[in-house]
Design an enzyme around this catalytic site. Sequence first.
Site, PDB file in Angstrom:
ATOM      1  N   ASN A  84      -5.896  -4.371  11.146  1.00 38.85           N
ATOM      2  CA  ASN A  84      -6.344  -5.689  10.487  1.00 38.85           C
ATOM      3  C   ASN A  84      -5.938  -6.814  11.812  1.00 38.85           C
ATOM      4  O   ASN A  84      -5.511  -6.240  12.602  1.00 38.85           O
ATOM      5  CB  ASN A  84      -5.698  -6.135   9.091  1.00 38.85           C
ATOM      6  CG  ASN A  84      -6.654  -7.099   8.479  1.00 38.85           C
ATOM      7  OD1 ASN A  84      -7.029  -7.858   9.091  1.00 38.85           O
ATOM      8  ND2 ASN A  84      -6.583  -6.501   7.296  1.00 38.85           N
ATOM      9  N   HIS A 114      15.816  -4.432  25.642  1.00 38.03           N
ATOM     10  CA  HIS A 114      16.224  -5.372  26.485  1.00 38.03           C
ATOM     11  C   HIS A 114      17.742  -4.963  26.478  1.00 38.03           C
ATOM     12  O   HIS A 114      18.369  -4.876  25.402  1.00 38.03           O
ATOM     13  CB  HIS A 114      15.690  -6.739  26.077  1.00 38.03           C
ATOM     14  CG  HIS A 114      14.270  -6.880  26.383  1.00 38.03           C
ATOM     15  ND1 HIS A 114      13.774  -7.244  27.524  1.00 38.03           N
ATOM     16  CD2 HIS A 114      13.480  -6.989  25.250  1.00 38.03           C
ATOM     17  CE1 HIS A 114      12.502  -7.226  27.372  1.00 38.03           C
ATOM     18  NE2 HIS A 114      12.224  -7.209  25.825  1.00 38.03           N
ATOM     19  N   ALA A 159       5.115  -3.580   2.984  1.00 37.20           N
ATOM     20  CA  ALA A 159       4.766  -4.986   3.698  1.00 37.20           C
ATOM     21  C   ALA A 159       6.051  -5.516   4.082  1.00 37.20           C
ATOM     22  O   ALA A 159       7.042  -5.533   3.086  1.00 37.20           O
ATOM     23  CB  ALA A 159       3.872  -5.813   2.794  1.00 37.20           C
ATOM     24  N   ARG A 182      10.827   6.488  -2.301  1.00 35.83           N
ATOM     25  CA  ARG A 182      10.410   7.589  -3.376  1.00 35.83           C
ATOM     26  C   ARG A 182       9.297   8.701  -2.239  1.00 35.83           C
ATOM     27  O   ARG A 182       9.142   8.441  -1.262  1.00 35.83           O
ATOM     28  CB  ARG A 182       9.411   7.000  -4.285  1.00 35.83           C
ATOM     29  CG  ARG A 182       8.244   6.321  -3.696  1.00 35.83           C
ATOM     30  CD  ARG A 182       7.287   6.089  -4.611  1.00 35.83           C
ATOM     31  NE  ARG A 182       6.594   7.186  -5.156  1.00 35.83           N
ATOM     32  CZ  ARG A 182       5.451   7.235  -6.040  1.00 35.83           C
ATOM     33  NH1 ARG A 182       5.166   6.064  -6.713  1.00 35.83           N
ATOM     34  NH2 ARG A 182       4.818   8.310  -6.420  1.00 35.83           N
TER      35      ARG A 182
END
Length: 346
Positions: A84, A114, A159, A182
């Site tokens: 997306n 880094h 998310a 889970r």
Amino acid sequence: MTEKEKMLAGMVYEAVLDEDLKEDRLKCKDLCFAANQLPPSKIKEQSEIFVSLFAKAGEGFYITTPFWCDYGYNIEIGKNFYSNHNCVILDCAKVTFGDNVFVGPNCCFATAEHPLDETERNRGLETARPIQVGNSVWFGAGVTVLPGVTIGDNVVIGAGSIVTKDIPSNVVAVGNPARVIRSLENSGLYRIVPLKEVYAKDICGWKYEGEYSVYSYSSWEMAIRNHWEIADAKVRGQEYRGVLNKAGELTGYFKMHQDENGEVEIGLGMRPEECGQGKGADFVKTITDYVKKQYPESLVYLEVRLFNQRAVKCYEKAGYQVVCEHDSIKPWGTFRYKRMELKKED
């Protein structure tokens, strides 16, 4: 060795000032810019740019712009890949995606590391470690995957998660850092439903043999007469659930009860004909996943009669461990039990 060779070998390299790497990055950014400036309807033209940019592009991929990466030649995407808006891949090392990978908006896959030492960092030195993603993986919006991570097959990353270490196959992982919450291994094998009275009556007719006969109910009438919980519609609705197989048949049941300490005890039973056939671990995992979803912050435990080593082995396979032995008072008497607690995720 050139700085590019060092970069690809996972060694410390000069990222900022090296002219060859700078040229590679600018060429890549120009191609990303060209794809990003095309109208969304120019799908074919966008796809042709990404095919020329990536090391490998499987059939049926679709990338919703804007999209950015560092080099492009370290990226491989499998069949039916989708990303997306605002996907960023910092591909200083190889980034590989399997088939059927879906990436939500605002996700980042970063291979570059880094130095902690400020002198080295200010010189523009860095290293890079590869990222590998398996088949059938779904990344929710705003996920960041950090250097060196390998993600297995059939995985959902929730998310906003930050993935800092490897994620095994067949799991859901969420959080910062992302942790497995889970399993998806048993997805579709069993279905959890309210324990209706018709199911409760069926369970009261189950008869276990030999030493396991202690788990048999006498009858539905006896359950009503003695005010057992399974016959109480209110308690049954709150704490009891049925487990159906793929055919929609009742294959087992369980009770989940949160005690005064906030801990959740599971009591369960499987249809006698199903016992001893190697199905127990998947059955218990399905129940455990359901209970953890209802009580995500609670410790989950089981109590097992001392003689029942078959159950102990089954529960161990499902992720539980014995923590102690103790006497426990039940409505049917006082007996010796093993307490088994669900292991905590690392």
